[in-house]
Design a protein around this motif. Sequence first.
Motif, PDB file in Angstrom:
ATOM      1  N   VAL A 142       0.849  -1.192   0.000  1.00 21.42           N
ATOM      2  CA  VAL A 142       0.000   0.000   0.000  1.00 21.42           C
ATOM      3  C   VAL A 142       0.883   1.240   0.000  1.00 21.42           C
ATOM      4  O   VAL A 142       2.062   1.199   0.365  1.00 21.42           O
ATOM      5  CB  VAL A 142      -0.939   0.018   1.219  1.00 21.42           C
ATOM      6  N   THR A 143       0.284   2.364  -0.418  1.00 18.50           N
ATOM      7  CA  THR A 143       1.003   3.639  -0.379  1.00 18.50           C
ATOM      8  C   THR A 143       0.559   4.495   0.800  1.00 18.50           C
ATOM      9  O   THR A 143       1.247   5.447   1.154  1.00 18.50           O
ATOM     10  CB  THR A 143       0.777   4.420  -1.683  1.00 18.50           C
ATOM     11  N   GLY A 144      -0.593   4.165   1.400  1.00 17.28           N
ATOM     12  CA  GLY A 144      -1.048   4.886   2.583  1.00 17.28           C
ATOM     13  C   GLY A 144      -0.434   4.323   3.849  1.00 17.28           C
ATOM     14  O   GLY A 144       0.464   3.473   3.802  1.00 17.28           O
ATOM     15  N   THR A 145      -0.935   4.764   4.989  1.00 15.71           N
ATOM     16  CA  THR A 145      -0.367   4.345   6.278  1.00 15.71           C
ATOM     17  C   THR A 145      -1.392   3.624   7.141  1.00 15.71           C
ATOM     18  O   THR A 145      -1.368   3.720   8.374  1.00 15.71           O
ATOM     19  CB  THR A 145       0.209   5.548   7.039  1.00 15.71           C
ATOM     20  N   SER A 146      -2.285   2.881   6.512  1.00 18.92           N
ATOM     21  CA  SER A 146      -3.231   2.046   7.249  1.00 18.92           C
ATOM     22  C   SER A 146      -3.736   0.941   6.334  1.00 18.92           C
ATOM     23  O   SER A 146      -3.740   1.083   5.105  1.00 18.92           O
ATOM     24  CB  SER A 146      -4.410   2.870   7.780  1.00 18.92           C
ATOM     25  N   THR A 147      -4.161  -0.157   6.933  1.00 16.30           N
ATOM     26  CA  THR A 147      -4.735  -1.259   6.167  1.00 16.30           C
ATOM     27  C   THR A 147      -5.470  -2.181   7.126  1.00 16.30           C
ATOM     28  O   THR A 147      -5.287  -2.106   8.347  1.00 16.30           O
ATOM     29  CB  THR A 147      -3.657  -2.037   5.388  1.00 16.30           C
ATOM     30  N   THR A 148      -6.285  -3.070   6.573  1.00 18.33           N
ATOM     31  CA  THR A 148      -7.017  -4.062   7.352  1.00 18.33           C
ATOM     32  C   THR A 148      -6.718  -5.446   6.789  1.00 18.33           C
ATOM     33  O   THR A 148      -6.736  -5.646   5.569  1.00 18.33           O
ATOM     34  CB  THR A 148      -8.531  -3.798   7.319  1.00 18.33           C
ATOM     35  N   ILE A 149      -6.436  -6.402   7.679  1.00 17.30           N
ATOM     36  CA  ILE A 149      -6.137  -7.771   7.281  1.00 17.30           C
ATOM     37  C   ILE A 149      -7.234  -8.685   7.813  1.00 17.30           C
ATOM     38  O   ILE A 149      -7.575  -8.634   8.996  1.00 17.30           O
ATOM     39  CB  ILE A 149      -4.775  -8.223   7.833  1.00 17.30           C
ATOM     40  N   THR A 150      -7.778  -9.525   6.941  1.00 15.24           N
ATOM     41  CA  THR A 150      -8.765 -10.516   7.368  1.00 15.24           C
ATOM     42  C   THR A 150      -8.058 -11.661   8.084  1.00 15.24           C
ATOM     43  O   THR A 150      -7.009 -12.143   7.643  1.00 15.24           O
ATOM     44  CB  THR A 150      -9.538 -11.058   6.167  1.00 15.24           C
ATOM     45  N   THR A 151      -8.646 -12.101   9.204  1.00 17.73           N
ATOM     46  CA  THR A 151      -7.998 -13.134  10.003  1.00 17.73           C
ATOM     47  C   THR A 151      -9.040 -14.100  10.541  1.00 17.73           C
ATOM     48  O   THR A 151     -10.193 -14.119  10.080  1.00 17.73           O
ATOM     49  CB  THR A 151      -7.174 -12.496  11.137  1.00 17.73           C
ATOM     50  N   ASN A 152      -8.674 -14.897  11.525  1.00 18.69           N
ATOM     51  CA  ASN A 152      -9.564 -15.884  12.132  1.00 18.69           C
ATOM     52  C   ASN A 152      -9.489 -15.782  13.653  1.00 18.69           C
ATOM     53  O   ASN A 152      -8.572 -15.158  14.202  1.00 18.69           O
ATOM     54  CB  ASN A 152      -9.179 -17.294  11.685  1.00 18.69           C
ATOM     55  N   PRO A 153     -10.426 -16.423  14.357  1.00 21.20           N
ATOM     56  CA  PRO A 153     -10.420 -16.336  15.822  1.00 21.20           C
ATOM     57  C   PRO A 153      -9.219 -17.029  16.460  1.00 21.20           C
ATOM     58  O   PRO A 153      -8.662 -17.982  15.916  1.00 21.20           O
ATOM     59  CB  PRO A 153     -11.729 -17.046  16.224  1.00 21.20           C
ATOM     60  N   SER A 154      -8.838 -16.521  17.628  1.00 19.37           N
ATOM     61  CA  SER A 154      -7.876 -17.177  18.520  1.00 19.37           C
ATOM     62  C   SER A 154      -6.545 -17.513  17.846  1.00 19.37           C
ATOM     63  O   SER A 154      -6.063 -18.647  17.878  1.00 19.37           O
ATOM     64  CB  SER A 154      -8.486 -18.456  19.113  1.00 19.37           C
ATOM     65  N   LEU A 155      -5.948 -16.497  17.224  1.00 16.97           N
ATOM     66  CA  LEU A 155      -4.658 -16.681  16.576  1.00 16.97           C
ATOM     67  C   LEU A 155      -3.634 -15.708  17.146  1.00 16.97           C
ATOM     68  O   LEU A 155      -3.985 -14.640  17.641  1.00 16.97           O
ATOM     69  CB  LEU A 155      -4.777 -16.453  15.065  1.00 16.97           C
ATOM     70  N   ALA A 156      -2.368 -16.081  17.043  1.00 13.68           N
ATOM     71  CA  ALA A 156      -1.254 -15.164  17.286  1.00 13.68           C
ATOM     72  C   ALA A 156      -0.649 -14.860  15.925  1.00 13.68           C
ATOM     73  O   ALA A 156      -0.006 -15.724  15.316  1.00 13.68           O
ATOM     74  CB  ALA A 156      -0.220 -15.768  18.219  1.00 13.68           C
ATOM     75  N   GLU A 157      -0.887 -13.656  15.424  1.00 12.94           N
ATOM     76  CA  GLU A 157      -0.479 -13.289  14.080  1.00 12.94           C
ATOM     77  C   GLU A 157       0.785 -12.425  14.126  1.00 12.94           C
ATOM     78  O   GLU A 157       0.841 -11.440  14.871  1.00 12.94           O
ATOM     79  CB  GLU A 157      -1.590 -12.493  13.386  1.00 12.94           C
ATOM     80  N   LYS A 158       1.776 -12.792  13.327  1.00  9.82           N
ATOM     81  CA  LYS A 158       2.999 -11.999  13.179  1.00  9.82           C
ATOM     82  C   LYS A 158       2.807 -11.051  11.995  1.00  9.82           C
ATOM     83  O   LYS A 158       2.698 -11.489  10.858  1.00  9.82           O
ATOM     84  CB  LYS A 158       4.200 -12.909  12.950  1.00  9.82           C
ATOM     85  N   ILE A 159       2.773  -9.753  12.275  1.00  9.02           N
ATOM     86  CA  ILE A 159       2.548  -8.751  11.242  1.00  9.02           C
ATOM     87  C   ILE A 159       3.817  -7.918  11.073  1.00  9.02           C
ATOM     88  O   ILE A 159       4.322  -7.341  12.036  1.00  9.02           O
ATOM     89  CB  ILE A 159       1.370  -7.827  11.582  1.00  9.02           C
ATOM     90  N   THR A 160       4.328  -7.873   9.847  1.00 12.65           N
ATOM     91  CA  THR A 160       5.521  -7.087   9.530  1.00 12.65           C
ATOM     92  C   THR A 160       5.170  -6.042   8.480  1.00 12.65           C
ATOM     93  O   THR A 160       4.503  -6.364   7.488  1.00 12.65           O
ATOM     94  CB  THR A 160       6.657  -7.975   9.007  1.00 12.65           C
ATOM     95  N   ILE A 161       5.606  -4.810   8.718  1.00  8.97           N
ATOM     96  CA  ILE A 161       5.416  -3.740   7.747  1.00  8.97           C
ATOM     97  C   ILE A 161       6.793  -3.264   7.300  1.00  8.97           C
ATOM     98  O   ILE A 161       7.631  -2.887   8.119  1.00  8.97           O
ATOM     99  CB  ILE A 161       4.606  -2.579   8.341  1.00  8.97           C
ATOM    100  N   ILE A 162       7.030  -3.310   5.987  1.00 14.04           N
ATOM    101  CA  ILE A 162       8.317  -2.924   5.409  1.00 14.04           C
ATOM    102  C   ILE A 162       8.142  -1.604   4.677  1.00 14.04           C
ATOM    103  O   ILE A 162       7.408  -1.526   3.686  1.00 14.04           O
ATOM    104  CB  ILE A 162       8.842  -3.993   4.444  1.00 14.04           C
ATOM    105  N   ALA A 163       8.809  -0.555   5.164  1.00 11.40           N
ATOM    106  CA  ALA A 163       8.775   0.754   4.512  1.00 11.40           C
ATOM    107  C   ALA A 163       9.875   0.815   3.463  1.00 11.40           C
ATOM    108  O   ALA A 163      11.019   0.429   3.716  1.00 11.40           O
ATOM    109  CB  ALA A 163       8.972   1.860   5.548  1.00 11.40           C
ATOM    110  N   LYS A 164       9.527   1.307   2.271  1.00  6.47           N
ATOM    111  CA  LYS A 164      10.483   1.373   1.167  1.00  6.47           C
ATOM    112  C   LYS A 164      10.530   2.801   0.620  1.00  6.47           C
ATOM    113  O   LYS A 164       9.492   3.421   0.387  1.00  6.47           O
ATOM    114  CB  LYS A 164      10.085   0.404   0.066  1.00  6.47           C
ATOM    115  N   ASN A 165      11.754   3.339   0.421  1.00  5.76           N
ATOM    116  CA  ASN A 165      11.875   4.689  -0.129  1.00  5.76           C
ATOM    117  C   ASN A 165      11.924   4.651  -1.658  1.00  5.76           C
ATOM    118  O   ASN A 165      11.806   3.589  -2.275  1.00  5.76           O
ATOM    119  CB  ASN A 165      13.075   5.431   0.466  1.00  5.76           C
ATOM    120  N   SER A 166      12.123   5.801  -2.284  1.00  3.51           N
ATOM    121  CA  SER A 166      12.034   5.903  -3.741  1.00  3.51           C
ATOM    122  C   SER A 166      13.166   5.185  -4.466  1.00  3.51           C
ATOM    123  O   SER A 166      13.056   4.893  -5.665  1.00  3.51           O
ATOM    124  CB  SER A 166      12.007   7.376  -4.167  1.00  3.51           C
TER     125      SER A 166
END
Length: 270
Positions: A142-166
């Motif tokens: 994405v180019t913005g600074t927010s998003t929503t991820i669909t998931t399931n109940p009772s999970l431990a989710e590892k979320i990584t966000i990688i910022a990339k410059n020009s």
Amino acid sequence: MRSRMFKLMLALMVAVMLVPVISAQAATNLTANNITNSSVTLNWTLQSGETTVQINKNGVYQATIAGSTYVATGLSTCTSYTFDVIGSGTFGSLSKTVTTAGCPTAPVITYSATWSQINLSWTASNAVSYEILRNDNHVNTVTGTSTTITTNPSLAEKITIIAKNSTGQTASSTVWVSTPQYTGSVSGTAYGQVKLNAFLRNSDSLYSQSIYIELYRNGTWVSETIVTLNAGQSLTGTYTLATGQPYDNYTAQIHSPKVAAYSLSLTGQY
């Protein structure tokens, strides 16, 4: 006496010859200033007796300077360079490693989670896009600074966000997000056989899981029904929660560690 003096002078000469030659530094106080995406200014103080110095960048000659300032231009964004200020003759050298500006910063992540989705937002600088990873797997970019991820109940989710410059340099941050168990409810007017219509899905691909349905009439507990699904099973069904019930307002409260319910409705008839 002369022999003694000659021996003393000879000894002094030998001692001087054995003392290693120590080269003076070409300069002192080497600093890097005015660092931009493509340039950097080097400043130093010349030593007494030194009039010029040679500037090398990453071991490659750049210029000979009669002074105490050098501006390096044409540099690449977010790149490290080593500059050497080298004196002539017995004068030594100084080195400084400088990284140009424009590097992306690691995102500062905030989030909230329900049983079905994770809402993410973050802050970062010098970035033009952000890659989202869920459990080390690409989700989207994405180019913005927010998003929503669909998931399931009772999970431990590892979320990584990688910022990339020009120019492709990156910086990343990771958070662990725990999703709650499934909870839901549905209300309606019914009588006689009170039934729940629902689509059920077990998100656990390894084990059978149960969903628990509690029926209330005007806030008073009536019954509990348990439905068990096989690993990974999905099904649409109608489930009888109680019989012989008077015409009234009913609510089904539903919860499960892994099974989610969709398209809920209550019906009832004799």
